[in-house]
Design a protein around this motif. Structure first.
Motif, PDB file in Angstrom:
ATOM      1  N   LEU A   1       0.835  -1.364   0.010  1.00 28.68           N
ATOM      2  CA  LEU A   1      -0.062   0.181  -0.227  1.00 28.68           C
ATOM      3  C   LEU A   1       0.871   1.193   0.048  1.00 28.68           C
ATOM      4  N   GLN A   2       2.063   1.208   0.488  1.00 31.59           N
ATOM      5  CA  GLN A   2       2.976   2.226   0.522  1.00 31.59           C
ATOM      6  C   GLN A   2       3.737   2.211  -0.800  1.00 31.59           C
ATOM      7  N   GLY A   3       3.578   1.409  -1.772  1.00 25.20           N
ATOM      8  CA  GLY A   3       4.177   1.222  -3.175  1.00 25.20           C
ATOM      9  C   GLY A   3       5.418   0.474  -3.266  1.00 25.20           C
ATOM     10  N   TYR A   4       5.451  -0.116  -2.172  1.00 24.55           N
ATOM     11  CA  TYR A   4       7.098  -1.147  -2.294  1.00 24.55           C
ATOM     12  C   TYR A   4       6.766  -2.527  -2.959  1.00 24.55           C
ATOM     13  N   GLU A   5       7.677  -2.949  -3.625  1.00 27.41           N
ATOM     14  CA  GLU A   5       7.796  -4.271  -4.268  1.00 27.41           C
ATOM     15  C   GLU A   5       7.901  -5.106  -3.144  1.00 27.41           C
ATOM     16  N   VAL A   6       7.093  -6.186  -2.439  1.00 22.04           N
ATOM     17  CA  VAL A   6       7.451  -6.724  -1.391  1.00 22.04           C
ATOM     18  C   VAL A   6       7.086  -8.382  -1.429  1.00 22.04           C
ATOM     19  N   ARG A   7       7.803  -9.152  -0.698  1.00 24.89           N
ATOM     20  CA  ARG A   7       7.641 -10.358  -0.842  1.00 24.89           C
ATOM     21  C   ARG A   7       7.674 -10.960   0.599  1.00 24.89           C
ATOM     22  N   GLU A   8       6.811 -12.116   0.782  1.00 28.39           N
ATOM     23  CA  GLU A   8       6.677 -12.557   2.230  1.00 28.39           C
ATOM     24  C   GLU A   8       7.605 -13.698   2.331  1.00 28.39           C
ATOM     25  N   MET A   9       8.301 -13.907   3.351  1.00 31.15           N
ATOM     26  CA  MET A   9       8.903 -14.872   3.736  1.00 31.15           C
ATOM     27  C   MET A   9       8.381 -15.944   4.528  1.00 31.15           C
ATOM     28  N   ILE A  10       7.813 -16.971   3.749  1.00 33.19           N
ATOM     29  CA  ILE A  10       7.056 -18.014   4.391  1.00 33.19           C
ATOM     30  C   ILE A  10       7.936 -18.854   5.419  1.00 33.19           C
ATOM     31  N   GLY A  11       7.198 -19.259   6.441  1.00 30.14           N
ATOM     32  CA  GLY A  11       7.882 -19.804   7.469  1.00 30.14           C
ATOM     33  C   GLY A  11       8.519 -18.854   8.508  1.00 30.14           C
ATOM     34  N   GLY A  12       8.804 -17.529   8.305  1.00 28.09           N
ATOM     35  CA  GLY A  12       9.199 -16.622   9.141  1.00 28.09           C
ATOM     36  C   GLY A  12      10.525 -16.941   9.975  1.00 28.09           C
ATOM     37  N   PHE A  13      10.586 -16.061  11.124  1.00 24.60           N
ATOM     38  CA  PHE A  13      11.758 -16.191  11.895  1.00 24.60           C
ATOM     39  C   PHE A  13      11.852 -17.754  12.536  1.00 24.60           C
ATOM     40  N   GLU A  14      10.851 -18.464  12.794  1.00 19.36           N
ATOM     41  CA  GLU A  14      10.974 -19.772  13.205  1.00 19.36           C
ATOM     42  C   GLU A  14      11.592 -20.392  12.055  1.00 19.36           C
ATOM     43  N   TYR A  15      11.308 -20.706  11.030  1.00 23.75           N
ATOM     44  CA  TYR A  15      11.985 -21.630   9.963  1.00 23.75           C
ATOM     45  C   TYR A  15      13.472 -21.053   9.668  1.00 23.75           C
ATOM     46  N   TRP A  16      13.733 -19.530   9.859  1.00 22.43           N
ATOM     47  CA  TRP A  16      15.003 -19.106   9.480  1.00 22.43           C
ATOM     48  C   TRP A  16      15.779 -19.820  10.651  1.00 22.43           C
ATOM     49  N   ALA A  17      15.496 -19.624  11.733  1.00 25.55           N
ATOM     50  CA  ALA A  17      16.030 -20.124  12.828  1.00 25.55           C
ATOM     51  C   ALA A  17      16.483 -21.735  12.747  1.00 25.55           C
ATOM     52  N   ARG A  18      15.111 -22.338  12.703  1.00 26.96           N
ATOM     53  CA  ARG A  18      15.347 -23.852  12.631  1.00 26.96           C
ATOM     54  C   ARG A  18      16.151 -24.394  11.457  1.00 26.96           C
ATOM     55  N   GLU A  19      16.293 -23.557  10.315  1.00 31.28           N
ATOM     56  CA  GLU A  19      17.032 -24.282   9.566  1.00 31.28           C
ATOM     57  C   GLU A  19      18.756 -23.727   9.547  1.00 31.28           C
ATOM     58  N   GLY A  20      18.869 -23.266  10.784  1.00 33.04           N
ATOM     59  CA  GLY A  20      20.366 -22.947  11.156  1.00 33.04           C
ATOM     60  C   GLY A  20      20.887 -21.753  10.539  1.00 33.04           C
ATOM     61  N   LEU A  21      20.140 -20.881  10.013  1.00 32.68           N
ATOM     62  CA  LEU A  21      20.404 -19.727   9.314  1.00 32.68           C
ATOM     63  C   LEU A  21      21.075 -18.710  10.493  1.00 32.68           C
ATOM     64  N   PRO A  22      21.815 -17.916  10.055  1.00 34.05           N
ATOM     65  CA  PRO A  22      22.344 -16.948  11.061  1.00 34.05           C
ATOM     66  C   PRO A  22      21.449 -16.108  11.663  1.00 34.05           C
ATOM     67  N   VAL A  23      21.223 -15.994  12.936  1.00 34.12           N
ATOM     68  CA  VAL A  23      20.745 -15.388  13.984  1.00 34.12           C
ATOM     69  C   VAL A  23      21.571 -14.624  14.870  1.00 34.12           C
ATOM     70  N   GLU A  24      20.775 -13.383  15.148  1.00 31.79           N
ATOM     71  CA  GLU A  24      21.589 -12.434  16.127  1.00 31.79           C
ATOM     72  C   GLU A  24      20.517 -11.779  17.098  1.00 31.79           C
ATOM     73  N   ASP A  25      21.107 -11.335  18.357  1.00 36.74           N
ATOM     74  CA  ASP A  25      20.211 -10.742  19.340  1.00 36.74           C
ATOM     75  C   ASP A  25      20.865  -9.608  19.818  1.00 36.74           C
ATOM     76  N   ASP A  26      20.503  -9.067  20.897  1.00 41.58           N
ATOM     77  CA  ASP A  26      21.231  -7.838  21.305  1.00 41.58           C
ATOM     78  C   ASP A  26      22.395  -8.012  21.770  1.00 41.58           C
ATOM     79  N   HIS A  27      22.935  -9.152  21.976  1.00 48.49           N
ATOM     80  CA  HIS A  27      24.458  -9.590  22.336  1.00 48.49           C
ATOM     81  C   HIS A  27      25.361 -10.078  21.568  1.00 48.49           C
ATOM     82  N   GLY A  28      24.853 -10.092  20.264  1.00 47.66           N
ATOM     83  CA  GLY A  28      25.487 -10.627  19.151  1.00 47.66           C
ATOM     84  C   GLY A  28      25.085 -11.857  18.281  1.00 47.66           C
ATOM     85  N   ASP A  29      25.956 -12.616  17.735  1.00 45.78           N
ATOM     86  CA  ASP A  29      25.657 -13.764  17.047  1.00 45.78           C
ATOM     87  C   ASP A  29      24.935 -14.948  17.901  1.00 45.78           C
ATOM     88  N   VAL A  30      24.099 -15.527  17.286  1.00 46.31           N
ATOM     89  CA  VAL A  30      23.508 -16.881  18.212  1.00 46.31           C
ATOM     90  C   VAL A  30      23.730 -17.984  16.999  1.00 46.31           C
TER      91      VAL A  30
END
Length: 143
Positions: free
Chosen positions: A96-125
């Motif tokens: 609605l703001q005019g951006y080309e957008v895609r939705e990442m299915i699985g969200g953060f849960e599957y990003w993390a579950r697939e072992g992809l790089p995660v960070e928090d306020d203290h650094g890499d996880v």
């Protein structure tokens, strides 16, 4: 229109507007230009997020998007996981703001579950890949 034509259109549209964590990570590694947006609230953001993500909660998109994401930049949004439609709401807000957008299915849960790089306020996880979501001895599922 035949059923196969209808199906082809449907699945082509899904691929135009959806992506998955491993494809997003591959695009990051290839240096593709896009903004990865974590649309969750502050507590969730602090708990952990996809490496390289920008925090922009869905409720703030209309007000803050022009200050956070340069107009014309493609956007990939995510929220918690497949049981949450927050990323769908965020994708709508970006479109609605005019951006080309895609939705990442699985969200953060599957990003993390697939072992992809995660960070928090203290650094890499570091997380091991969940064998139910990603091959433990390979880079991708080869799909």
């Amino acid at each position: 229109m035949t059923n196969t034509t209808e199906a082809s259109r449907h699945f082509a549209a899904k691929l135009r507007f959806e992506t998955d964590p491993s494809d997003v990570r591959a695009a990051q590694e290839a240096g593709e230009r896009f903004a990865l947006i974590d649309t969750r609230g502050e507590a969730a953001w602090r708990q952990g997020r996809a490496i390289g993500a920008i925090h922009l909660p869905t409720a703030e998109i209309a007000e803050r998007v022009a200050r956070v994401v340069e107009p014309g930049t493609p956007v990939v949004v995510y929220c918690w996981g497949p049981g949450c439609n927050g990323s769908t709401k965020a994708a709508l807000a970006f479109s609605l703001q005019g951006y080309e957008v895609r939705e990442m299915i699985g969200g953060f849960e599957y990003w993390a579950r697939e072992g992809l790089p995660v960070e928090d306020d203290h650094g890499d996880v570091t997380r091991a890949a969940d064998p139910l979501t990603a091959p433990v001895d390979g880079v991708s599922c080869a799909c």
